[in-house]
Scaffold this motif. Structure first.
Motif, mmCIF file in Angstrom:
data_model
loop_
_atom_site.group_PDB
_atom_site.id
_atom_site.type_symbol
_atom_site.label_atom_id
_atom_site.label_comp_id
_atom_site.label_asym_id
_atom_site.label_seq_id
_atom_site.Cartn_x
_atom_site.Cartn_y
_atom_site.Cartn_z
ATOM 1 N N VAL A 43 0.859 -1.189 0.000
ATOM 2 C CA VAL A 43 0.000 0.000 0.000
ATOM 3 C C VAL A 43 0.893 1.235 0.000
ATOM 4 O O VAL A 43 1.823 1.331 0.808
ATOM 5 C CB VAL A 43 -0.928 0.027 1.223
ATOM 6 N N SER A 44 0.630 2.153 -0.923
ATOM 7 C CA SER A 44 1.418 3.389 -0.998
ATOM 8 C C SER A 44 0.520 4.546 -1.405
ATOM 9 O O SER A 44 -0.648 4.343 -1.747
ATOM 10 C CB SER A 44 2.570 3.243 -1.998
ATOM 11 N N LEU A 45 1.088 5.750 -1.378
ATOM 12 C CA LEU A 45 0.334 6.921 -1.813
ATOM 13 C C LEU A 45 0.333 7.021 -3.336
ATOM 14 O O LEU A 45 -0.699 7.238 -3.955
ATOM 15 C CB LEU A 45 0.933 8.190 -1.211
ATOM 16 N N ASP A 46 1.506 6.848 -3.943
ATOM 17 C CA ASP A 46 1.660 7.029 -5.391
ATOM 18 C C ASP A 46 2.202 5.767 -6.061
ATOM 19 O O ASP A 46 3.005 5.045 -5.457
ATOM 20 C CB ASP A 46 2.624 8.181 -5.680
ATOM 21 N N GLY A 329 -9.482 31.786 8.595
ATOM 22 C CA GLY A 329 -8.090 31.387 8.472
ATOM 23 C C GLY A 329 -7.894 30.149 7.617
ATOM 24 O O GLY A 329 -8.819 29.329 7.471
ATOM 25 N N LEU A 330 -6.710 30.022 7.042
ATOM 26 C CA LEU A 330 -6.317 28.836 6.280
ATOM 27 C C LEU A 330 -5.018 28.280 6.843
ATOM 28 O O LEU A 330 -4.145 29.038 7.277
ATOM 29 C CB LEU A 330 -6.097 29.176 4.801
ATOM 30 N N ILE A 331 -4.891 26.967 6.833
ATOM 31 C CA ILE A 331 -3.634 26.309 7.173
ATOM 32 C C ILE A 331 -3.333 25.326 6.057
ATOM 33 O O ILE A 331 -4.060 24.348 5.874
ATOM 34 C CB ILE A 331 -3.709 25.567 8.531
ATOM 35 N N ASP A 332 -2.286 25.611 5.292
ATOM 36 C CA ASP A 332 -1.892 24.756 4.168
ATOM 37 C C ASP A 332 -0.780 23.830 4.642
ATOM 38 O O ASP A 332 0.346 24.254 4.874
ATOM 39 C CB ASP A 332 -1.417 25.619 2.996
ATOM 40 N N ILE A 333 -1.110 22.539 4.788
ATOM 41 C CA ILE A 333 -0.123 21.563 5.272
ATOM 42 C C ILE A 333 0.553 20.832 4.117
ATOM 43 O O ILE A 333 1.436 19.993 4.351
ATOM 44 C CB ILE A 333 -0.777 20.544 6.227
ATOM 45 N N GLY A 334 0.128 21.112 2.887
ATOM 46 C CA GLY A 334 0.718 20.440 1.735
ATOM 47 C C GLY A 334 -0.069 19.215 1.311
ATOM 48 O O GLY A 334 -0.720 18.557 2.132
ATOM 49 N N HIS A 335 -0.027 18.916 0.030
ATOM 50 C CA HIS A 335 -0.773 17.792 -0.539
ATOM 51 C C HIS A 335 -0.299 16.463 0.054
ATOM 52 O O HIS A 335 -1.100 15.651 0.525
ATOM 53 C CB HIS A 335 -0.592 17.803 -2.062
ATOM 54 N N PHE A 336 1.001 16.241 0.021
ATOM 55 C CA PHE A 336 1.569 14.971 0.479
ATOM 56 C C PHE A 336 1.238 14.710 1.952
ATOM 57 O O PHE A 336 0.769 13.626 2.311
ATOM 58 C CB PHE A 336 3.083 14.975 0.272
ATOM 59 N N ALA A 337 1.484 15.689 2.792
ATOM 60 C CA ALA A 337 1.286 15.508 4.234
ATOM 61 C C ALA A 337 -0.164 15.218 4.583
ATOM 62 O O ALA A 337 -0.454 14.488 5.534
ATOM 63 C CB ALA A 337 1.768 16.746 4.982
ATOM 64 N N SER A 338 -1.088 15.771 3.797
ATOM 65 C CA SER A 338 -2.506 15.581 4.109
ATOM 66 C C SER A 338 -3.005 14.195 3.718
ATOM 67 O O SER A 338 -4.034 13.741 4.217
ATOM 68 C CB SER A 338 -3.349 16.645 3.399
ATOM 69 N N GLU A 339 -2.281 13.512 2.811
ATOM 70 C CA GLU A 339 -2.778 12.230 2.305
ATOM 71 C C GLU A 339 -1.929 11.022 2.662
ATOM 72 O O GLU A 339 -2.449 9.901 2.741
ATOM 73 C CB GLU A 339 -2.918 12.300 0.771
ATOM 74 N N HIS A 340 -0.634 11.219 2.868
ATOM 75 C CA HIS A 340 0.221 10.060 3.151
ATOM 76 C C HIS A 340 -0.184 9.368 4.445
ATOM 77 O O HIS A 340 0.149 8.194 4.677
ATOM 78 C CB HIS A 340 1.693 10.488 3.213
ATOM 79 N N LEU A 341 -0.932 10.067 5.277
ATOM 80 C CA LEU A 341 -1.412 9.503 6.543
ATOM 81 C C LEU A 341 -2.247 8.248 6.354
ATOM 82 O O LEU A 341 -2.392 7.437 7.265
ATOM 83 C CB LEU A 341 -2.270 10.550 7.275
ATOM 84 N N ILE A 342 -2.843 8.060 5.175
ATOM 85 C CA ILE A 342 -3.779 6.954 4.965
ATOM 86 C C ILE A 342 -3.070 5.623 4.734
ATOM 87 O O ILE A 342 -3.685 4.563 4.890
ATOM 88 C CB ILE A 342 -4.704 7.257 3.752
ATOM 89 N N VAL A 343 -1.801 5.636 4.392
ATOM 90 C CA VAL A 343 -1.120 4.417 3.951
ATOM 91 C C VAL A 343 -1.163 3.319 5.012
ATOM 92 O O VAL A 343 -1.600 2.183 4.744
ATOM 93 C CB VAL A 343 0.335 4.727 3.523
ATOM 94 N N LYS A 362 -0.355 -11.323 2.707
ATOM 95 C CA LYS A 362 0.469 -10.403 3.486
ATOM 96 C C LYS A 362 0.254 -8.983 2.977
ATOM 97 O O LYS A 362 0.256 -8.751 1.766
ATOM 98 C CB LYS A 362 1.944 -10.794 3.354
ATOM 99 N N VAL A 363 0.079 -8.034 3.888
ATOM 100 C CA VAL A 363 -0.141 -6.634 3.513
ATOM 101 C C VAL A 363 0.931 -5.772 4.164
ATOM 102 O O VAL A 363 1.114 -5.811 5.379
ATOM 103 C CB VAL A 363 -1.541 -6.137 3.943
ATOM 104 N N GLU A 364 1.635 -4.980 3.350
ATOM 105 C CA GLU A 364 2.688 -4.110 3.854
ATOM 106 C C GLU A 364 2.425 -2.657 3.455
ATOM 107 O O GLU A 364 2.039 -2.387 2.315
ATOM 108 C CB GLU A 364 4.055 -4.538 3.313
ATOM 109 N N ALA A 365 2.650 -1.759 4.383
ATOM 110 C CA ALA A 365 2.554 -0.325 4.099
ATOM 111 C C ALA A 365 3.922 0.169 3.655
ATOM 112 O O ALA A 365 4.921 -0.038 4.349
ATOM 113 C CB ALA A 365 2.096 0.430 5.339
ATOM 114 N N TYR A 366 3.979 0.804 2.493
ATOM 115 C CA TYR A 366 5.239 1.342 1.992
ATOM 116 C C TYR A 366 5.379 2.764 2.520
ATOM 117 O O TYR A 366 4.649 3.668 2.105
ATOM 118 C CB TYR A 366 5.241 1.336 0.456
ATOM 119 N N LEU A 367 6.328 2.962 3.422
ATOM 120 C CA LEU A 367 6.450 4.223 4.143
ATOM 121 C C LEU A 367 7.694 5.016 3.764
ATOM 122 O O LEU A 367 8.106 5.919 4.504
ATOM 123 C CB LEU A 367 6.432 3.956 5.658
ATOM 124 N N LEU A 368 8.311 4.709 2.626
ATOM 125 C CA LEU A 368 9.543 5.376 2.229
ATOM 126 C C LEU A 368 9.322 6.522 1.247
ATOM 127 O O LEU A 368 10.275 7.116 0.760
ATOM 128 C CB LEU A 368 10.514 4.358 1.615
#
Length: 376
Positions: A43-46, A329-343, A362-368
């Protein structure tokens, strides 16, 4: 019996139902064949070249990503391009690639819920509810002797799919009457005469988006000069809509704090090197809205939500100006940071479901993976 790609896709349909995907999206199977066996899932983001290369090197059978490999129809598959190289690599190693994008954003327990939970929002609700898919009942009348031929044509389309079942229909016999006019070329009967014939009434459900294609395909095999059919709109009370699936979330903070304090809390909680804020630093915040990925499209929903601050990625200059003018107010945390949390949560959810079914997968989260942007 080993699990197949089709089995895993059925599980993913439970996790992130495909009907929740936006119209412009291309979630679903990107590369592979549904009868391929699956023993190892990553499982990965991209589905980037580096991720796919690692998955192939480690003999993974399936890579499940958030972002699709293919967004728009390809005019060619050039192996020298990034997308083409991924297709080539995955095909050579029998690595299937499956993506759950905006449907995973909208799903209960999906990307937006994970982000809202990570930053500590309570009593969350959907920011923009998902639209209920439009389902129709298509009724076709066919002469009895052509029932099978028309039935075969009907089930060559997407009609008749209900949950995990396909080729679903209801049929009953009856009598049809008609009188062709002088210019007609009737399959049965004569112009000017009333005909009475044995007919079959065939009923199937079909998505409104597929309706025209279904009717045109069946019309080619239907014997009548003018095919008789009815279309009835249906309401579908799906569990996902009862749970208010949709994009973004709104929630409450444990206690009121200033915009700056809240931003610093998010930065620490998400382990970010930086983030951007817009609005008065001392503005009190007790309710916040979030949207993972690129959140500009939900600015209007944010303004109507009653939240004081909006957390997302890829927010624009004019978004900030509009929020500023509205005293928000707005807080922009970035595209990657907002979604990589799901992996990792998605990997864990799949492990749990597969374990409960007794599947040896077997299920592995790819966190690199790293954010493609660096702050210098």
């Amino acid at each position: 019996m080993a699990e197949t790609l089709a089995d895993i896709i059925r599980i993913m349909e439970q996790v992130a139902p495909s009907h929740l995907a936006e119209d412009w999206d291309n979630s679903g199977l990107q590369v592979g064949k549904k009868d391929w066996p699956v023993k190892t899932i990553w499982v990965s983001l991209d589905p980037g070249p580096d991720v796919v290369a690692h998955a192939c090197k480690n003999n993974a059978d399936l890579l499940i990503t958030h972002h699709p490999l293919i967004f728009k129809p390809l005019k060619s598959v050039d192996f020298s391009t990034p997308t083409g190289s991924v297709v080539h690599m995955a095909s050579q190693h029998h690595l299937a690639i499956f993506s759950a994008h905006t449907n995973l954003d909208s799903a209960t327990g999906g990307v937006n819920d994970v982000l809202a939970s990570e930053i500590g929002l309570k009593n969350t609700k959907v920011l923009q509810k998902a639209e209920e898919p439009e389902i129709c009942k298509l009724v076709i009348y066919v002469p009895a002797e052509y029932e099978q031929k028309v039935s075969d044509a009907l089930f060559e389309t997407k009609a008749g799919r209900i949950g995990e079942y396909s080729c679903c229909s209801f049929r009953n016999k009856g009598k049809g009457t008609f009188r062709p006019n002088d210019l007609a070329k009737p399959f049965i009967g004569k112009p000017g005469e009333i005909s009475l014939t044995d007919e079959i009434r065939m009923e199937v459900v079909v998505s409104r988006n597929d309706l025209i294609n279904v009717i045109e395909h069946v019309r080619e095999k239907h014997p009548y000069e003018t095919m008789a059919y009815d279309v009835y709109p249906l309401r579908s009370d799906l569990p996902d809509f009862q749970n208010l699936a949709g994009l973004g979330r709104i929630g409450e903070l444990d206690k009121e704090m200033s915009l700056t304090s809240f931003a610093l809390k998010i930065k620490k909680q998400l382990k970010l090197n930086s983030l951007k804020i817009s609005g008065k630093p001392d503005m009190p915040v007790h309710k916040a809205a979030v949207c993972t990925g690129s959140g500009s499209g939900l600015m209007k929903a944010f303004f109507l939500s009653g939240a004081q601050v909006y957390i997302s990625g890829d927010l624009r200059y004019h978004d900030a100006r509009e929020a500023e003018a509205a005293g928000l107010g707005l807080i922009d945390i970035g595209h990657f940071a907002s979604e990589h949390l799901i992996v990792e949560p998605l990997a864990e959810q799949l492990r749990k479901i597969l374990s409960e079914t007794g599947a040896d997968v077997k299920v592995e989260a790819y966190l690199l993976e790293n954010d493609p942007f660096l702050i210098v």
